[in-house]
Design a protein around this motif. Structure first.
Motif, PDB file in Angstrom:
ATOM      1  N   PHE A   1      43.267  73.487  62.293  1.00  0.00           N
ATOM      2  CA  PHE A   1      43.961  73.133  63.526  1.00  0.00           C
ATOM      3  C   PHE A   1      45.108  72.183  63.203  1.00  0.00           C
ATOM      4  O   PHE A   1      45.204  71.666  62.083  1.00  0.00           O
ATOM      5  N   LEU A   2      45.977  72.001  64.172  1.00  0.00           N
ATOM      6  CA  LEU A   2      47.147  71.151  63.961  1.00  0.00           C
ATOM      7  C   LEU A   2      47.021  69.853  64.726  1.00  0.00           C
ATOM      8  O   LEU A   2      46.463  69.811  65.819  1.00  0.00           O
TER       9      LEU A   2
ATOM     10  N   GLY B   1      32.999  68.196  56.800  1.00  0.00           N
ATOM     11  CA  GLY B   1      33.629  67.415  57.872  1.00  0.00           C
ATOM     12  C   GLY B   1      35.121  67.695  57.965  1.00  0.00           C
ATOM     13  O   GLY B   1      35.596  68.739  57.542  1.00  0.00           O
ATOM     14  N   LEU B   2      35.831  66.701  58.487  1.00  0.00           N
ATOM     15  CA  LEU B   2      37.271  66.872  58.692  1.00  0.00           C
ATOM     16  C   LEU B   2      38.019  66.673  57.376  1.00  0.00           C
ATOM     17  O   LEU B   2      37.938  65.614  56.768  1.00  0.00           O
ATOM     18  N   LEU B   3      38.762  67.685  56.968  1.00  0.00           N
ATOM     19  CA  LEU B   3      39.498  67.597  55.701  1.00  0.00           C
ATOM     20  C   LEU B   3      40.999  67.449  55.949  1.00  0.00           C
ATOM     21  O   LEU B   3      41.569  68.124  56.801  1.00  0.00           O
TER      22      LEU B   3
ATOM     23  N   THR C   1      58.503  66.252  66.899  1.00  0.00           N
ATOM     24  CA  THR C   1      57.110  66.022  66.560  1.00  0.00           C
ATOM     25  C   THR C   1      56.812  66.752  65.256  1.00  0.00           C
ATOM     26  O   THR C   1      57.410  67.789  64.980  1.00  0.00           O
ATOM     27  N   GLU C   2      55.933  66.178  64.438  1.00  0.00           N
ATOM     28  CA  GLU C   2      55.589  66.837  63.182  1.00  0.00           C
ATOM     29  C   GLU C   2      54.208  67.463  63.301  1.00  0.00           C
ATOM     30  O   GLU C   2      53.255  66.819  63.733  1.00  0.00           O
ATOM     31  N   ALA C   3      54.112  68.730  62.927  1.00  0.00           N
ATOM     32  CA  ALA C   3      52.822  69.426  62.932  1.00  0.00           C
ATOM     33  C   ALA C   3      52.131  69.199  61.591  1.00  0.00           C
ATOM     34  O   ALA C   3      52.718  69.412  60.536  1.00  0.00           O
ATOM     35  N   LEU C   4      50.890  68.735  61.632  1.00  0.00           N
ATOM     36  CA  LEU C   4      50.139  68.454  60.409  1.00  0.00           C
ATOM     37  C   LEU C   4      48.802  69.198  60.456  1.00  0.00           C
ATOM     38  O   LEU C   4      48.052  69.080  61.416  1.00  0.00           O
ATOM     39  N   VAL C   5      48.534  69.958  59.407  1.00  0.00           N
ATOM     40  CA  VAL C   5      47.357  70.811  59.421  1.00  0.00           C
ATOM     41  C   VAL C   5      46.089  70.036  59.021  1.00  0.00           C
ATOM     42  O   VAL C   5      46.143  69.117  58.206  1.00  0.00           O
TER      43      VAL C   5
END
Ligand code: C2E
Ligand code: MG
Ligand code: MG
Length: 293
Positions: free
Chosen positions: A41-42, A70-72, A58-62
């Protein structure tokens, strides 16, 4: 004894390598799965225009929500994705998701700002990228200026090739803005410059040589001079061969110049003769007032 311990080290190294390889292939397998199951997700980080305080982009970060780990963060899985070729499908997903998110926000009546999407130079090697982006933009009815592509300097330097440049030119022609990310951090020399006690930078002759061949080249010289002087360093241009070059260097406030325009390298005797004559300065201050020598 040396021989035995050497081979032990080798065994250890081999074990480490195998473990690393194992970890990587695990991540690789899971990444395949993540792409299919929409586990990526972004996140979006706002950027502010300092002049007026408003949101300007805005910057999209994956990110990756991994069931086991967990969250990577991207730094943990993007290098693997690059190594195994998954970076392209991931990049495609990121682009699609960013454009569609923007479209969804606009459909809700929100005022949208451009979105910056990070790309590895490896993704830019794919010559189908401009066509895919064109399609996404028309699908989401977004103008090209809503998309900005960010590529790190280090990635560009590492994957330097014609295809990358051709893709960037094409994207730029479409009206998509291109940003160099982490500027300065991809250049070892720039990074190290900070550690040394330096007083002067000498601009390489190659930059002076073609400085008048295009506006870009001239601006590059200007930027080098501003860069040095911004750090309170003296800036000396080397390889000055033409009066017109000198004139522009003076105009830009360059601190010093060296080159055939003034003199070739001289023998000690010839140099001494020059000192004795004492007219070197005069000879050039006539042509260029505000002589910088
Ligand atoms: P991050 O979200 O962990 O992203 C790290 C880097 O991964 C990004 O650095 C970008 O080069 C790459 N990356 C992220 N998403 C993608 C993607 O979809 N595709 C590709 N190919 N690469 C991607 P970048 O662009 O410099 O992003 C800024 C980083 O700095 C982000 O880390 C962000 O979370 C973090 N950050 C933002 N503000 C702050 C801050 O105030 N302090 C600190 N320490 N970090 C910040
Ligand atoms: Mg970025
Ligand atoms: Mg950055």
């Amino acid at each position: 004894h040396a021989k035995g311990s050497g081979s032990n080290h080798f065994q250890l190294f081999r074990a480490d390598m195998n473990e690393l390889r194992e970890q990587r292939s695990q991540i690789e397998l899971q990444l395949h799965w993540a792409l299919k199951e929409k586990a990526l997700f972004l996140e979006f980080q706002p950027r502010i225009d300092i002049a007026n305080g408003y949101l300007c982009s805005t910057e999209a970060l994956v990110r990756w929500r991994n069931p086991a780990l967990g969250l990577l963060q991207p730094s943990t899985f993007l290098p693997v994705a690059e190594a195994c070729g998954l970076i392209r499908p991931i990049g495609h997903w990121v682009l699609c998701e960013a454009c569609h998110q923007l479209q969804r926000w606009r459909e809700q009546g929100l005022e949208i700002v451009p979105i910056a999407v990070n790309m590895s130079a490896m993704e830019l090697r794919d010559r189908s990228l401009p066509a895919r982006i064109t399609e996404m933009l028309s699908e989401t009815r977004l103008d090209a200026h809503f998309l900005e592509v960010e590529v790190t300097e280090s990635s560009l330097m590492y994957h330097q090739d014609e295809a990358v440049i051709a893709t960037l030119v094409e994207l730029n022609n479409l009206g998509i803005r291109i940003a160099i990310d982490d500027f300065g951090a991809g250049s070892e020399s720039l990074k190290r410059l900070k550690c040394f006690p330096i007083n002067t930078i000498n601009i390489a002759p190659c930059f002076v040589h073609d400085m008048l061949e295009s506006l870009e080249n001239l601006n590059f010289i200007k930027a080098l001079i501003n860069f040095g002087q911004g750090l309170a360093l003296r800036v000396i241009a080397k390889g000055v061969e033409a009066q017109a070059q000198l004139d522009h260097l003076i105009l830009q406030g360059c601190d010093g110049a060296q080159g055939f325009l003034f003199s070739k390298p001289l023998s000690a005797n010839d140099y001494q003769a020059l000192l004795v004559a004492g007219d070197f300065r005069l000879k050039h201050s006539a042509a260029a007032p505000g002589n910088i020598l």
